[in-house]
Write an enzyme that holds these catalytic residues in place. Structure first.
Site, PDB file in Angstrom:
ATOM      1  N   LYS A  75       0.803  -1.229   0.000  1.00 45.28           N
ATOM      2  CA  LYS A  75       0.000   0.000   0.000  1.00 45.28           C
ATOM      3  C   LYS A  75       0.840   1.285   0.000  1.00 45.28           C
ATOM      4  O   LYS A  75       0.465   2.262  -0.629  1.00 45.28           O
ATOM      5  CB  LYS A  75      -0.941   0.020   1.214  1.00 45.28           C
ATOM      6  CG  LYS A  75      -2.123  -0.926   1.072  1.00 45.28           C
ATOM      7  CD  LYS A  75      -3.076  -0.759   2.243  1.00 45.28           C
ATOM      8  CE  LYS A  75      -4.280  -1.658   2.090  1.00 45.28           C
ATOM      9  NZ  LYS A  75      -5.295  -1.460   3.119  1.00 45.28           N
ATOM     10  N   ASP A  89     -10.131   3.012   1.943  1.00 46.64           N
ATOM     11  CA  ASP A  89     -10.301   2.493   3.313  1.00 46.64           C
ATOM     12  C   ASP A  89     -10.863   3.586   4.221  1.00 46.64           C
ATOM     13  O   ASP A  89     -11.672   3.319   5.113  1.00 46.64           O
ATOM     14  CB  ASP A  89      -8.958   2.031   3.902  1.00 46.64           C
ATOM     15  CG  ASP A  89      -8.490   0.710   3.311  1.00 46.64           C
ATOM     16  OD1 ASP A  89      -9.342  -0.095   2.893  1.00 46.64           O
ATOM     17  OD2 ASP A  89      -7.262   0.490   3.265  1.00 46.64           O
TER      18      ASP A  89
HETATM   19  N1  LIG Z   1     -12.520  -4.249   7.662  1.00 45.67           N
HETATM   20  C1  LIG Z   1     -11.618  -3.845   6.793  1.00 45.67           C
HETATM   21  O1  LIG Z   1     -11.936  -3.425   5.670  1.00 45.67           O
HETATM   22  C2  LIG Z   1     -10.171  -3.878   7.170  1.00 45.67           C
HETATM   23  C3  LIG Z   1      -9.211  -3.253   6.373  1.00 45.67           C
HETATM   24  C4  LIG Z   1      -7.863  -3.296   6.777  1.00 45.67           C
HETATM   25  C5  LIG Z   1      -7.538  -3.951   7.939  1.00 45.67           C
HETATM   26  N2  LIG Z   1      -8.495  -4.548   8.697  1.00 45.67           N
HETATM   27  C6  LIG Z   1      -8.176  -5.215   9.969  1.00 45.67           C
HETATM   28  O2  LIG Z   1      -7.235  -4.425  10.668  1.00 45.67           O
HETATM   29  C7  LIG Z   1      -6.182  -5.245  11.176  1.00 45.67           C
HETATM   30  C8  LIG Z   1      -4.887  -4.472  11.099  1.00 45.67           C
HETATM   31  O3  LIG Z   1      -4.562  -4.260   9.742  1.00 45.67           O
HETATM   32  P1  LIG Z   1      -3.331  -3.346   9.322  1.00 45.67           P
HETATM   33  O4  LIG Z   1      -3.338  -3.296   7.842  1.00 45.67           O
HETATM   34  O5  LIG Z   1      -3.355  -2.057  10.068  1.00 45.67           O
HETATM   35  O6  LIG Z   1      -2.107  -4.242   9.838  1.00 45.67           O
HETATM   36  P2  LIG Z   1      -0.641  -3.797  10.278  1.00 45.67           P
HETATM   37  O7  LIG Z   1      -0.241  -2.580   9.501  1.00 45.67           O
HETATM   38  O8  LIG Z   1       0.182  -5.022  10.203  1.00 45.67           O
HETATM   39  O9  LIG Z   1      -0.815  -3.371  11.838  1.00 45.67           O
HETATM   40  C9  LIG Z   1      -1.189  -4.314  12.789  1.00 45.67           C
HETATM   41  C10 LIG Z   1      -1.372  -3.618  14.142  1.00 45.67           C
HETATM   42  O10 LIG Z   1      -1.870  -4.593  15.054  1.00 45.67           O
HETATM   43  C11 LIG Z   1      -0.994  -4.686  16.183  1.00 45.67           C
HETATM   44  N3  LIG Z   1      -0.935  -6.083  16.645  1.00 45.67           N
HETATM   45  C12 LIG Z   1      -0.610  -7.172  15.908  1.00 45.67           C
HETATM   46  N4  LIG Z   1      -0.675  -8.286  16.659  1.00 45.67           N
HETATM   47  C13 LIG Z   1      -1.029  -7.889  17.912  1.00 45.67           C
HETATM   48  C14 LIG Z   1      -1.247  -8.570  19.134  1.00 45.67           C
HETATM   49  N5  LIG Z   1      -1.097  -9.894  19.230  1.00 45.67           N
HETATM   50  N6  LIG Z   1      -1.600  -7.847  20.225  1.00 45.67           N
HETATM   51  C15 LIG Z   1      -1.753  -6.490  20.141  1.00 45.67           C
HETATM   52  N7  LIG Z   1      -1.546  -5.784  19.005  1.00 45.67           N
HETATM   53  C16 LIG Z   1      -1.203  -6.488  17.899  1.00 45.67           C
HETATM   54  C17 LIG Z   1       0.328  -4.199  15.702  1.00 45.67           C
HETATM   55  O11 LIG Z   1       1.069  -3.744  16.818  1.00 45.67           O
HETATM   56  P3  LIG Z   1       2.681  -3.570  16.791  1.00 45.67           P
HETATM   57  O12 LIG Z   1       2.940  -2.214  16.234  1.00 45.67           O
HETATM   58  O13 LIG Z   1       3.050  -3.735  18.209  1.00 45.67           O
HETATM   59  O14 LIG Z   1       3.204  -4.687  15.904  1.00 45.67           O
HETATM   60  C18 LIG Z   1      -0.086  -3.074  14.739  1.00 45.67           C
HETATM   61  O15 LIG Z   1      -0.394  -1.913  15.444  1.00 45.67           O
HETATM   62  C19 LIG Z   1      -6.195  -6.487  10.258  1.00 45.67           C
HETATM   63  O16 LIG Z   1      -5.792  -7.608  10.974  1.00 45.67           O
HETATM   64  C20 LIG Z   1      -7.629  -6.611   9.798  1.00 45.67           C
HETATM   65  O17 LIG Z   1      -8.301  -7.476  10.657  1.00 45.67           O
HETATM   66  C21 LIG Z   1      -9.791  -4.530   8.326  1.00 45.67           C
END
Ligand SMILES: NC(=O)c1ccc[n+]([C@@H]2O[C@H](COP(=O)([O-])OP(=O)(O)OC[C@H]3O[C@@H](n4cnc5c(N)ncnc54)[C@H](OP(=O)(O)O)[C@@H]3O)[C@@H](O)[C@H]2O)c1
Length: 273
Positions: A66, A99
């Site tokens: 992205k 998004d």
């Molecule tokens: N509904 C939708 O359209 C949509 C769209 C995009 C994403 N999402 C959801 O949003 C989530 C995050 O997506 P992203 O693209 O932002 O991912 P990302 O950039 O990889 O960020 C993941 C975030 O989650 C935290 N995290 C990961 N594992 C964790 C754990 N075990 N305990 C606490 N915090 C944890 C990470 O913390 P650290 O910084 O400490 O690693 C980071 O802040 C996805 O898993 C998905 O379910 C949904």
């Protein structure tokens, strides 16, 4: 003319986007295809320009491309602000971020009016950034928390360019009890195959709206616990459907059949189990 669309990411195997967009095309009588392509980072440029050369109209972009893909594109509105693209229009090489729209539309449809409201975002990745930006733009006051504090502080500093935003440590979250209107889970906690743990202390789930971005399963532990306590909930699937609908509108230039896209997404999620 065929409407050729695709998704590039790594991995892409479990995406519901092909089902959503194929259903939209069928509903509107558009001949075309939407395919998912697993693209390694070193092949990103070739994939984007190759798709353009082949006559593809547009691409969705997901993790981990992205941010990187932005360098090849003229960025529009939200994409320019957060330097992240999830939708490319290939004929004029423009990059959008739908998004932000998807999240804000999901909140609006649930009846949540964000202006002036205090909102807690758990997470500091791409989803947190897009939702945080959308909320601040409509006048919400933000608090960010994250497992890795340095990333949370970085996000809060970034978002502060657009409006009020502070960082709070995970172990101080109890201090927000009764002082916030909205909680957003933007971590994978609760997602199929991840830890089934609440992203916030249960005491915070009182008289708040709870938006879980996780959409597989739909009824996450957070959603279940929030409902038990009488909180209004916003489902992650709504963000997913509305971001997809907005991408479709950008490519096809037609009003997207949102209901049809939602049904297709739900069916695709159901068949994954
Ligand atoms: N509904 C939708 O359209 C949509 C769209 C995009 C994403 N999402 C959801 O949003 C989530 C995050 O997506 P992203 O693209 O932002 O991912 P990302 O950039 O990889 O960020 C993941 C975030 O989650 C935290 N995290 C990961 N594992 C964790 C754990 N075990 N305990 C606490 N915090 C944890 C990470 O913390 P650290 O910084 O400490 O690693 C980071 O802040 C996805 O898993 C998905 O379910 C949904």
């Amino acid at each position: 003319m065929l409407l050729l669309l695709g998704l590039i990411g790594h991995p892409v195997a479990h995406s519901v986007s092909p089902a959503m967009h194929q259903a939209a095309m069928k509903e509107l009588g558009i001949e075309g295809a939407y395919l998912a392509f697993d693209v390694l980072p070193e092949n990103l440029r070739d994939a984007v320009f190759g798709a353009r050369a082949l006559g593809f109209k547009g691409l969705n972009v997901t993790i981990p491309h992205k941010e990187t893909v932005a360098r090849y594109l003229r960025l529009k509105e939200e994409a320019e602000a957060i330097k992240a693209v999830n939708t490319i229009k290939l004929d004029d090489m423009t990059g959008y971020n739908t998004d932000v729209y998807g999240a804000m539309k999901a909140l609006e449809e649930a009846g949540f009016k964000a202006r002036g409201k205090r909102s807690l975002i758990v997470g500091a990745g791409g989803a947190a950034k897009a939702i945080g930006y959308g909320l601040i733009r409509v006048g919400a006051k933000l608090v960010v928390t994250n497992r890795t504090p340095s990333r949370g502080i970085e996000l809060a500093n970034f978002l502060r360019k657009f409006g009020p935003c502070t960082f709070i440590h995970f172990d101080k979250l109890h201090e927000l009890r009764g002082r916030i209107n909205l909680i957003i889970n933007a971590t994978p906690l609760g997602m199929e195959g991840f830890e089934e743990r609440l992203p916030v202390p249960p005491a915070l789930l009182e008289r708040v709206t709870v938006f879980d971005t996780v959409y597989n399963p739909m009824e996450t532990l957070l959603i279940k616990e929030a409902k038990k306590r009488g909180c209004r909930v916003v489902y992650g699937i709504e963000m997913l459907v509305h971001q997809g609908a907005k991408s479709f509108e950008i490519w096809a230039g037609m009003e997207p059949p949102v209901e049809v896209m939602r049904d297709a997404a739900l069916r695709a999620l159901g068949s994954m189990r």
